[in-house]
Structure formats: structure tokens, C-alpha cells
Design a protein around this motif. Structure first.
Motif, PDB file in Angstrom:
ATOM      1  N   TYR A  84      46.275  39.187  33.312  1.00 56.44           N
ATOM      2  CA  TYR A  84      46.201  38.978  34.761  1.00 56.44           C
ATOM      3  C   TYR A  84      47.533  39.286  35.426  1.00 56.44           C
ATOM      4  O   TYR A  84      48.589  38.972  34.876  1.00 56.44           O
ATOM      5  CB  TYR A  84      45.840  37.525  35.076  1.00 56.44           C
ATOM      6  CG  TYR A  84      44.546  37.082  34.427  1.00 56.44           C
ATOM      7  CD1 TYR A  84      43.332  37.649  34.793  1.00 56.44           C
ATOM      8  CD2 TYR A  84      44.565  36.079  33.481  1.00 56.44           C
ATOM      9  CE1 TYR A  84      42.169  37.237  34.191  1.00 56.44           C
ATOM     10  CE2 TYR A  84      43.403  35.642  32.890  1.00 56.44           C
ATOM     11  CZ  TYR A  84      42.189  36.239  33.238  1.00 56.44           C
ATOM     12  OH  TYR A  84      41.050  35.819  32.656  1.00 56.44           O
TER      13      TYR A  84
ATOM     14  N   THR B  56      44.867  29.671  39.301  1.00 55.27           N
ATOM     15  CA  THR B  56      44.640  28.702  38.223  1.00 55.27           C
ATOM     16  C   THR B  56      45.231  27.352  38.605  1.00 55.27           C
ATOM     17  O   THR B  56      45.383  26.466  37.771  1.00 55.27           O
ATOM     18  CB  THR B  56      45.252  29.178  36.887  1.00 55.27           C
ATOM     19  OG1 THR B  56      46.635  29.405  37.106  1.00 55.27           O
ATOM     20  CG2 THR B  56      44.579  30.414  36.393  1.00 55.27           C
TER      21      THR B  56
ATOM     22  N   SER C 240      47.302  34.909  38.610  1.00 53.48           N
ATOM     23  CA  SER C 240      47.153  33.762  37.719  1.00 53.48           C
ATOM     24  C   SER C 240      47.859  32.534  38.285  1.00 53.48           C
ATOM     25  O   SER C 240      47.382  31.418  38.114  1.00 53.48           O
ATOM     26  CB  SER C 240      47.649  34.093  36.309  1.00 53.48           C
ATOM     27  OG  SER C 240      49.032  34.300  36.344  1.00 53.48           O
TER      28      SER C 240
ATOM     29  N   PRO D 285      41.398  32.674  36.038  1.00 52.73           N
ATOM     30  CA  PRO D 285      41.528  32.675  37.497  1.00 52.73           C
ATOM     31  C   PRO D 285      40.144  32.689  38.154  1.00 52.73           C
ATOM     32  O   PRO D 285      39.313  33.534  37.828  1.00 52.73           O
ATOM     33  CB  PRO D 285      42.285  33.963  37.815  1.00 52.73           C
ATOM     34  CG  PRO D 285      42.794  34.456  36.516  1.00 52.73           C
ATOM     35  CD  PRO D 285      41.901  33.926  35.452  1.00 52.73           C
TER      36      PRO D 285
ATOM     37  N   THR E 101      42.743  39.389  29.224  1.00 53.72           N
ATOM     38  CA  THR E 101      43.337  38.333  30.055  1.00 53.72           C
ATOM     39  C   THR E 101      44.682  38.751  30.596  1.00 53.72           C
ATOM     40  O   THR E 101      45.558  37.928  30.821  1.00 53.72           O
ATOM     41  CB  THR E 101      43.513  37.044  29.233  1.00 53.72           C
ATOM     42  OG1 THR E 101      44.304  37.366  28.081  1.00 53.72           O
ATOM     43  CG2 THR E 101      42.186  36.467  28.806  1.00 53.72           C
TER      44      THR E 101
END
Lengths: 367, 778
Positions: free
Chosen positions: B408, B417, B413, B501, B406
Motif C-alpha cells: 500500500y 487503517t 495505509s 485499508p 499488500t
């Protein structure tokens, strides 16, 4: 007194006038005797007026139905002499009941004096008549202090104004000073001579007549003074049938000679007290105000608050005449022309005060 | 101590004026802190025009709130608005108008500078006068504010300007000007496309109310009371007419009243516009759009969207002209695919497999590249135009993606998100439950879990209502069926609640294979799906829509169109049936790839072997449930129609308009009078007697004549006596006289009067008598 100073001959009046004069003389006779009583009456009147002007003197008001009855009786009695003028009779009764004074404007000889006399007789009232002339003095109306050589004192000799019903004939012939003596008596209910104030008898109503035949030789009553009369009426000529009938009645003995009283003065006073008890609701008061306002807005000179008060008083009396203890707009409408018209000075010469009042009656909404 | 009456009145009058002056000064002091004016919020709000100003202000604040709700900062915006409004109210007490206008202009300049500084320095370098001017024009021609990269900062910097000015003007009791400022701001948003028709209408209504009532207020309170109904009629007409007759093209797809054609899936999805809405019921277009020559099939991708507003998808960022090499290679392993696309009609997109790296052909000269590395044509492709795209398709294995982690990049992100702040918490809660159930411990497993969950629990249908509020929330919790847009939107929203994401992608499914290397793609192949970002591998496709039922619906549509002889349904021999190979048309009964797609790059949840049963259920549901609205069946939307908020608002507006109009033309009065004439409720005897007479008066005014102004009740009934009213009318008038002018009436008399009137009404109004019913003539 009033008549004595003016021989009948100087007035080419009609037969009736002579009669009146004679009767008034006759009635004046017994009155000079109980002078002390009169004085006493006057004194109490003063006290009463001081405490409660226009009060009912502690007399219980008549029930409305009895008062209406009384009015009926009197009106019937009077119409035995006055033929076919019931409306005028009612107007005079309303004036008497409403503690007002009446101004009659008419040509000579239509029965003004006879109307007043027959009314006085019917209610057992004292009646006097004053013939106004250009040389009449105020003291001729109110009375005068005369030196009594026996007692060595001045004593008051009451003028013709000291009566229950006073007929002021052709009031516009006298100079303003004399007119105002009578008008003051009307307004105040009392007379002041040499500093002594004397009250007038309780039912006190002046019926003044105004001659509009010879305007050149008269002192026109100012509007301010006309305002003091509750009503102003014109009798007018009787119609053909009525006049014929009248001629029939007067051919023999004049009916006034045999006229008897149908009510007492006390009853009359109580009936007047009844009028004061008649209720005037708010919508009616507003209606009167609206009428007065209308005349103020639509004439050069409108109705004064005194006129509004007079209209309410007259309407109360009218309600009693109809046997009601409350005033309805109809009473106001019946009374308004005779109460308001003479107080209005119209804008143009082409319309009369009466026209303005009739406009007011037809356009002011009755709520 | 005898004061003349006139003087006393005069004194009283003077005294009262003095008091008034003092009161004015006091209120001025309260509001303005010692200022010379007497402007206060209370005084300004007391006018009915303030209602209009309130509506205008609310309309533009709603748009601002929507913007920050999507990108974050809603609480801050509310506080900011409250502070600015309070300051404006306070300043309104004493600040001169010219100063206030200067202050507003300065504030606007400061806000623009602040926004400029908030833009990242790299983007700032792009600012030139020409570009800014172009951007302003773009905004005014429908570029949504939400497409600005930094839309939140833009809103927070700019909202104080119109808030201050309109509140200040409201306090100064310049209601019309205040409403104009509010409505103009909303008008700006109408042009950018951010304000819905409802918001625009609210602003217009507010402006109308403010201008109308401030005109009336010039005539004083009486003027307002006499004419309010005119304004009500005008406003109601505005609301009703605009909702019925739609001239704004943008809202033509969504008129308030049901009926009309449903839009096609395609028109809502794949023209590669900058935003995509969720529309509700749609239908399938069987026309062939383009053909693809390629070695393998793929999802022909058109565009992707990053910003979710709750009801729409918006693509932020700018486009740049395509130049050779401006499209980078994807990270991680990939496989080259060359596609030759031929348009079979007008085409406003450049479909290509993800991820395109090279574009050849005439289209390359004018093509644009979006911020998402997507392709966008500079001009519309015409029939038989062709272009060639080279794509590098990610080939990461399941294991690779599970291990991707993860880590990112921050740009990814923060951008992918994002969720509206108004998204209910239950979306996140449900997602967490789903993940816990599937025991998902990494983003890949999470995406698969959500994908399966949606496939399992929702049915496929094109005939669904447009969602109210947040699409993801309503699809997840309130709806049982939907189509690809609902599935994809919901999946993106669910993943984003877990910090994964993801973005929303539109395009076409592979279409019908007609030969070894050729695919025919129709309008009904348009589709929406999801891409999830994995570090070191880039964007990977997931498709939560159950493909079996979708393809059944599509096939049914094609066949219907063929039977009806519609044009442009087939191309390159597609009517002869599909080219049968081992890798058959996507979504066929091939056991290997049931429920998903056969192309290599896609993650196929079917490989776990648990999908068959689920899909079968979904397909069964489709046959019963989903009637394709295409093929001219036209029965969309005639099911149970439930009123939306707009319908209710329009209903209320038309009701108010009718009532006000009726009042304007005296209809209500007449109805009220008739009812009142027919029936008299009882109160105390005096009131009864008076009302009895009023009824008599009204009845006689109809059958005879109205009472004249100077006519007394007694004279009137005497006149009526000649008109068959007689003694009963006299009795009524008598009771009335006593009730009104005399000492009152008793119960029995009042009852007699009321009954007398009842009798008279029955006797004189036969129609009314019949309506009145029960009464028998006495």
C-alpha cells in the motif's frame, strides 16, 4: 453601743423602732460577759477564714429535705410577726443561707427592723442594730480599744458588727468613711482595729436599710458599694387586709416578745453548708452568664461577675428553700430581679434597673 | 507573679496570631518554594468552587482526549497534561498573573506555529490568510476538529494552553476565572461539534458551581453552608431542563428521554455531510429521491469517510472546486458507465457509480471534489435538475484482487487503517479468529471472510438501540441485529485491525428498475457499505449487509406508503411493478445473485454458492423481528427501555435538586421533625428524658403555642396544664429538669417520661395517631 450614742428622742421613729432599740440593748447585756469566748470565737474564725474562706467549718451539711424543713419552720415563725410578706421573708432566708447581705430600701415604718429581729430570734442568732447618723464614726461600728485602769491594759470592746445578724439602719445617713467600715466587714468577714484582725461570727449577715424619703440629707451609696449586697428589696406597704390583721396582732403584747427560736445557730450553719453542695449544671451557669451579658449590652452599666456569682449563690439557696439539690432556671428567674436590679445602671432615666432585668428574663432563651 | 487578667488575655491573643502567621508562612513555603504568596494546590482545592473548576477542566480535556483517542497519541496527551498541570501548580505559587497571561499567549502562538510546521509541506502551501480565516470560521460553525488532517498534532500542541491557564488560576484561587477558561474551551468545541451535549452541560455546570461557590465563599464558610442548596437547585434545574427541552439542533435527534420520531436512514447517511453518526432506531422514507438513466445498475455512491471515532465517521481533508480533469482515472482495468440523474426532490448530493471521472451539466459549475475523489454539490439540486456523470468502474477479477498484495502507498495505509485507541482488543482477536477459520491469506479473502461472517451472524433490523461506546465493538459482541451502518462500520473496523485499508461509504442501492435503462431510487434505498483498497486496482466495494431482508423491509415500507396514499412514492411508472428481465431488481430471488448485487463491478460472495441458507435465516428473522418504523406505525422505542448513562445522570441530578430544594424550603426538616415526633429511639435515660421533653415541646408548639424564649420548662408545662396536658406534662418536665440540671434520672423515670409523651401525642394528634398505628390509647 451603736444605739446608746443616739437617744431615741432625736429620731421621731415609729413605735417599732423604739422596741428594737430596747431589745437590742437588752440583748447586748449578756454578751459583754463571755468576752473571752467571743475573742476565742473570733480567733478561730480568723484561722478558718485564712484556710478556707466561707468554708463549712467541718460541719456536716444538712440533708436538703431537712434544710428545706428548717427554712419552712423559720419562715412560719417569722410570719407570726410579719404579716403577709412571705416573699420578703423567703428572700431574707435565701440571703442568710447564701452568705450574702441584704439592702432594704423603703420608707420608714414598714417593718424592716422587725423583720430582721424576728429572723434573728427564730434562728437563735445574736442580733445587733446600728443606727447610722452623719456623725457616726467607723469605730462606733467596728469596736474600740479601751484602756482598763484596773489591769493597766487596753482591752477591745467589740462594736455592734460582732453579731450574727446586724441591722444597719439608714446606712445612707452616715459619711462614706463609716459606711465603708461596715461594707468592709461585710466583704471580708473580719474587722481590723489598731492592727489586730478579728473575725466575725459565722453566720454573719448585714441587713442594711436605706431611707429614700429625704435624699437631700443623705450620702448616697455608690453603685460600687451597693454591688456588695447580694440582694436589694423593697418591702412596700402591706395591703388592706394584712395591715388590719397586723393591727389586731399588735394591739396587745407585741408578738415579737413571745417569739421563740425554732432552730439553732448550728443548724443554720449546716443549712448554709448544704447550699454549697447544691449542684449548678452547665446550662444553668450559661443561662446566668447570658443574663449578665444581656444587662451589659442593654444598660449603661451591667452586672459584674460578682453579681453573676451572687445570682448563682442565691439560686442555690433558693433551690434548698424549694427542697431540691440542684438549681433549675426557675430558681435563677426568681432570684434575678432582687440580685441583679440594683447592680444595673440603665441608659435612660425613664427605665429602672429592674426593667432591664425583666427584659433580660423575657428575652434570654432558657435552654 | 500576679499578671493582670486583661494582660494575660492580651498576651494569649497575640501569641495565637503569631502562630497563625507562622503557619501561613510555612504553607506558603511548602507551596511556593520561598515565594511571597501563600497559594497552594491544597488550599485552592479545599474550596467547593474547585469542584466546578474540576468539572470545567475535565470537560475540555475529555474532548481533547477523544480527539487523540481517535487519531492516536492518547498516552502522550495524558503525560503532557500531567506535566503542564504540575508546572502550572508550581508556578501558581509565585508567578504574577500578568506574567502568567503573557506566558499563556506566548504558548498559544507557539502551539499554532508548531501545528503549522507539523502540516505536510504540500498542504502548507495552501495556507493563506484568507484560507486560515475561512478555516477558523468553518471550525466555529461546526467543522469538526477531527476533519483536520493532522488533528492529533493540533490537539497535542493546543491542549497545554487552556490546561496551564485554568490550573494556574485554580491555584491562585481565582475559581470563577479558571472555570471560565475551561468552559470557554469546551464552548469552542461545542461550536465545532466535537463536544457532545453532555460535555457542554458538564462545562456549564462546572462554571455555575465555580462562580456560585466563589461568590458564597466571599461570605465565608457559613455562607457556603447556608446557600449550597440554592446552587444545587440551580444546577439540577440546568441539567434536567436542558435534557428535556433540547434547543441545540444537533442533539435534537438524540434527546435523553425516549419518544419522538426516529430519524430516517437517509437523513443519517446520504446528505453527503462531513460526518455520519450511528443513531440507533431509524425508519425508511418511501419517497422517490431521483431517477437514473444508465445502461447498467450500480450502487449510487454519495460519499466516503476515513476517520472512525468509535461512534461517528468523519471525512478529513479539504474539498476543491471541480474542474474538468480534476478527477483521475482509477488504476487497473475499468469499464465506462454514463449515468443521467434527474432529481425528484431536493437533493443535497451527487450520487454516482464509483469511480466518477467526469461531471456534466449545470451542477458541474459549482460542484466540489472531496479529498477522496468524491463529488459534492455546491448548491442543493432542485426537482427535475439533471446532471450526467461518467464513471470508470473497476472490473478486476477475483484472481486479480487475490494477487494484488499488500504494497500500500504510505498515505493510504496511514489514513485508512486508523482506529480509536480505545477500541477493545477483542475486536482484533475476533477478526483474527474469523480469518483463521476461513483460511484467508490475502486481503481479498479476509474481506470476503469478514463480510460473510457478518451476514451469517447478525440479523437485519432497523429498530435497534443506539450503541453505547464503540459501535463496532458493541455490534460485534453485544448486539444481535442492526442495519447497514452497523454492518459497514464493523466490517471497516475489523479489516483495519488486520492492517487492511478500508473506508466507510454511503449512498443508494440501485433502486427499482422501471424500464430497460431507468431506475427509480427512493429514500429507503439509502445504504452504507465498505470499500477496500487494493494496490493497482483502487477501491473495491464490499457490502456486508444481507440484502434479502433489507429489501423486504424496504418493499414493505413502499407498499404501506402506497396504501396510505402518501405523495411522491412513485415515479416514472414504478407503481406498475418492476421491469422483469434476467437481471431483475437487485436482491430478488434470482439464484445467480442471491444475497448480493447483480452489478458487475461488485465482488459477489454469492458465487461460492453457500449464501442461500444463511440469507433465508436472516430473512426469517426479519419478519419476526424487524418492524419498519416507517409508515406511521410510530411504535419505535416503546419496547424495553433501559436507562442510559445520561438518564442515570439526569435522574441523579433531579434527585439532588429535589432534596436540596426540599431542604431550602424546610420540607426535609418538617418531615424529619414529624418522624421524630412519632417515634423516639432509646438511648441512655438522661438523653431519653431530654428528648421526651423536646418532643413534648414540639407537640405543644403545634397544638398550643411554642415555648417563649424566657420561659422555663416548668413555667411552660404549668401553662400547658391548662391545655389538657396536665400532670403527664409535669412529669415529663420534672424528668427533664433532673436529667438536664440535676443529677440525672434512672431508667424507669425516663421510660415513664417517654411513655407520657407517647400518650400525649396520641391524645393530641389524631392524624398522627392513625399514622402511628399500633399504639392503643392508654
Amino acid at each position: 453601743m451603736g444605739c446608746e450614742r443616739h437617744p431615741d428622742g432625736s429620731y421621731p421613729g415609729v413605735l417599732l423602732r423604739r422596741g428594737v432599740c430596747r431589745v437590742s440593748d437588752a440583748e447586748a447585756e449578756p454578751e459583754t460577759d463571755p468576752e473571752a469566748d467571743d475573742e476565742a470565737d473570733a480567733a478561730t474564725a480568723v484561722d478558718r477564714d485564712g484556710a478556707e474562706p466561707g468554708g463549712s467549718d467541718g460541719l456536716a451539711p444538712l440533708p436538703v429535705s431537712e434544710a428545706a424543713d428548717l427554712v419552712d419552720r423559720v419562715a412560719d415563725n417569722v410570719s407570726r410577726v410579719i404579716v403577709g410578706n412571705d416573699a420578703a421573708v423567703e428572700h431574707i432566708l435565701v440571703t442568710v443561707l447564701g452568705r450574702g447581705h441584704l439592702l432594704l430600701e423603703d420608707v420608714p415604718g414598714v417593718g424592716k427592723t422587725m423583720l430582721a429581729r424576728s429572723l434573728a430570734t427564730s434562728v437563735d442568732c445574736e442580733f445587733k442594730r446600728v443606727q447610722f447618723t452623719p456623725d457616726l464614726l467607723p469605730s462606733d461600728v467596728t469596736g474600740i480599744n479601751v484602756y482598763n485602769q484596773k489591769t493597766g491594759e487596753f482591752e477591745f470592746r467589740p462594736g455592734p458588727v460582732f453579731a450574727n445578724i446586724v441591722l444597719g439602719d439608714e446606712i445612707n445617713r452616715a459619711p462614706p468613711k463609716t459606711q465603708s467600715a461596715l461594707l468592709e466587714a461585710m466583704e471580708e468577714g473580719q474587722v481590723t482595729v489598731d492592727g489586730v484582725t478579728r473575725g466575725l461570727p459565722d453566720p454573719f449577715t448585714v441587713i442594711a436599710t436605706q431611707n429614700d424619703v429625704e435624699p437631700g440629707r443623705t450620702y448616697e451609696l455608690p453603685l460600687a458599694e451597693i454591688d456588695r449586697f447580694m440582694k436589694k428589696l423593697r418591702l412596700g406597704y402591706p395591703d388592706r387586709a394584712d395591715e388590719t390583721e397586723m393591727l389586731g396582732r399588735t394591739a396587745g403584747e407585741h408578738p415579737i416578745e413571745s417569739l421563740e427560736s425554732v432552730a439553732t445557730t448550728a443548724e443554720l450553719r449546716r443549712a448554709r453548708a448544704t447550699v454549697g453542695e447544691v449542684s449548678v449544671s452547665e446550662p444553668v451557669r450559661e443561662y446566668v452568664t447570658d443574663l449578665a451579658t444581656y444587662t451589659r449590652e442593654h444598660a449603661q452599666l451591667g452586672v459584674s461577675p460578682r453579681g453573676s456569682i451572687a445570682l448563682v449563690r442565691a439560686s442555690q439557696a433558693r433551690a434548698v428553700v424549694d427542697g431540691r439539690d440542684y438549681v433549675v432556671p426557675d430558681d435563677v428567674q426568681t432570684e434575678a430581679p432582687s440580685v441583679f436590679a440594683h447592680r444595673v445602671r440603665p441608659r435612660t432615666g425613664s427605665e429602672s434597673g429592674l426593667d432591664v432585668v425583666e427584659d433580660a428574663l423575657s428575652s434570654v432563651a432558657v435552654e | 507573679m500576679s499578671t493582670p487578667v486583661g494582660d494575660r488575655f492580651g498576651g494569649m491573643g497575640a501569641g495565637r496570631t503569631g502562630d497563625d502567621g507562622a503557619a501561613d508562612r510555612r504553607s506558603g513555603d511548602d507551596a511556593g518554594g520561598g515565594g511571597p504568596g501563600s497559594y497552594s494546590v491544597a488550599a485552592a482545592v479545599r474550596s467547593p468552587a474547585a469542584l466546578g473548576v474540576g468539572l470545567a477542566i475535565a470537560s475540555f480535556l475529555a474532548v481533547f482526549y477523544h480527539v487523540v483517542d481517535v487519531v492516536g497519541g492518547a498516552t502522550f496527551l495524558l503525560m503532557e497534561v500531567a506535566v503542564v498541570a504540575a508546572a502550572a501548580a508550581w508556578l501558581g505559587g509565585f508567578l504574577r498573573q500578568r506574567t502568567a497571561l503573557g506566558l499563556t499567549a506566548a504558548g498559544l502562538a507557539l502551539a499554532l506555529i508548531g501545528y503549522f510546521l507539523s502540516v505536510p509541506p504540500s498542504a502548507r502551501a495552501l495556507f493563506t490568510v484568507g484560507r486560515v480565516a475561512a478555516d477558523v470560521i468553518a471550525l466555529l460553525t461546526g467543522l469538526s476538529v477531527l476533519r483536520l488532517l493532522n488533528a492529533g498534532a493540533w490537539a497535542l500542541f493546543l491542549v497545554p494552553v487552556p490546561t496551564f491557564l485554568s490550573t494556574y488560576l485554580l491555584v491562585r484561587r481565582r475559581h470563577a476565572a479558571a472555570a471560565t477558561v475551561g468552559a470557554a474551551t469546551t464552548g469552542f468545541f461545542v461550536l465545532t461539534g466535537d463536544a457532545s451535549a453532555g460535555v457542554g452541560l458538564t462545562a456549564a455546570v462546572g462554571l455555575t458551581l465555580a462562580v456560585g461557590f466563589s461568590q458564597l465563599a466571599a461570605a465565608g464558610r457559613a455562607g457556603v453552608l447556608a446557600q449550597w442548596d440554592t446552587i444545587a437547585v440551580v444546577v439540577a434545574a440546568m441539567v434536567v431542563v436542558t435534557s428535556v427541552v433540547t434547543v441545540v439542533p444537533g442533539s435534537a435527534s438524540n434527546p435523553v428521554f425516549p419518544g419522538g420520531d426516529s430519524p430516517t436512514v437517509e437523513s443519517s447517511l446520504v446528505a453527503n455531510t462531513d460526518s455520519v453518526g450511528v443513531l440507533g432506531s431509524i425508519r425508511l422514507s418511501p419517497e422517490v429521491r431521483f431517477t437514473v438513466e444508465a445502461d447498467e445498475s450500480a450502487y449510487w455512491r454519495v460519499g466516503s469517510y476515513d476517520r472512525y471515532t468509535g461512534g461517528r465517521w468523519v471525512r478529513t481533508g479539504d474539498t476543491t472546486p471541480y474542474t474538468s480533469g480534476s478527477l483521475g482515472e482509477p488504476p487497473g482495468e475499468s469499464e465506462r458507465l454514463v449515468q443521467r440523474v434527474t432529481a425528484r426532490g431536493k437533493l443535497d448530493a451527487l450520487p454516482a457509480a464509483w469511480k466518477p471521472v467526469e461531471l456534466r451539466g449545470r451542477a458541474a459549475d459549482t460542484a466540489q471534489v472531496t479529498d477522496h475523489d468524491g463529488l459534492k454539490p455546491g448548491t442543493t439540486l432542485l426537482e427535475n435538475d439533471t446532471y450526467t456523470v461518467v464513471s470508470q468502474r473497476p472490473t478486476a477479477t477475483t484472481g486479480d484482487l487475490r494477487r494484488a498484495g499488500t504494497d500500500y502507498p504510505s498515505g493510504i495505509s496511514s489514513r485508512y487503517t486508523q482506529l480509536p485507541e480505545s477500541t477493545p482488543d477483542r475486536v482484533g482477536d475476533r477478526t483474527a479468529e474469523v480469518l483463521a477459520q476461513a483460511d484467508a491469506s490475502n486481503p481479498y479473502d479476509a474481506a470476503v471472510a469478514v463480510e460473510r461472517y457478518l451476514e451469517r451472524t447478525k440479523e437485519y433490523s432497523l429498530d435497534v438501540p443506539a450503541p453505547q461506546g464503540n459501535t463496532a465493538d458493541s455490534f460485534l459482541f453485544e448486539m444481535d441485529a442492526g442495519y447497514c451502518v452497523y454492518y459497514a462500520t464493523t466490517m471497516v473496523a475489523m479489516l483495519r485491525t488486520q492492517g487492511v485499508p478500508a473506508r466507510f461509504v454511503t449512498g443508494y442501492t440501485p433502486g427499482q428498475r422501471v424500464s430497460e435503462d431507468e431506475w427509480v431510487v427512493r429514500g429507503l434505498d439509502s445504504h452504507a457499505w465498505v470499500e477496500v483498497y487494493f494496490p493497482d486496482h483502487g477501491w473495491v466495494r464490499f457490502d456486508p449487509t444481507p440484502s434479502g431482508p433489507r429489501e423486504s423491509a424496504e418493499q414493505a415500507s413502499v407498499e404501506t406508503a402506497r396504501e396510505e396514499g402518501a405523495e411522491n412514492v412513485d415515479a416514472a411508472g414504478s407503481e406498475d411493478g418492476s421491469y422483469e428481465t434476467a437481471t431483475a431488481t437487485p436482491g430478488s430471488a434470482s439464484t445467480a445473485s442471491a444475497g448480493s448485487t447483480p452489478d458487475i463491478g461488485a465482488i459477489d460472495p454469492g458465487d461460492r454458492g453457500i449464501q442461500n441458507a444463511t440469507i433465508a435465516t436472516a430473512a426469517g428473522g426479519l419478519t419476526a423481528n424487524a418492524t419498519p418504523a416507517g409508515g406511521g406505525s410510530g411504535d419505535a422505542g416503546d419496547g424495553g427501555w433501559t436507562p442510559t448513562r445520561e438518564d442515570v445522570a439526569v435522574g441523579v441530578a433531579s434527585l439532588v435538586g429535589l432534596v436540596a430544594g426540599a431542604r431550602r424550603f424546610g420540607l426535609t426538616d418538617r418531615v424529619r421533625r414529624t418522624v421524630w415526633l412519632l417515634h423516639q429511639s432509646r438511648a441512655d435515660p438522661n438523653t431519653d428524658a431530654e428528648r421526651a421533653f423536646r418532643r413534648l415541646e414540639y407537640l405543644a408548639s403545634i397544638v398550643y403555642r411554642p415555648r417563649r424564649p424566657g420561659e422555663t420548662p416548668r413555667q411552660y408545662v404549668e401553662a400547658l396544664a391548662g391545655e389538657r396536658f396536665g400532670d403527664r406534662a409535669r412529669a415529663v418536665a420534672d424528668a427533664y429538669e433532673r436529667a438536664r440540671y440535676g443529677g440525672g434520672v434512672d431508667e424507669a423515670e425516663a421510660r415513664r417520661a417517654v411513655e407520657a409523651v407517647d400518650d400525649l401525642i396520641r391524645q393530641h394528634a389524631p392524624v398522627l395517631r392513625r399514622l402511628g398505628g399500633a399504639g392503643t390509647p392508654r
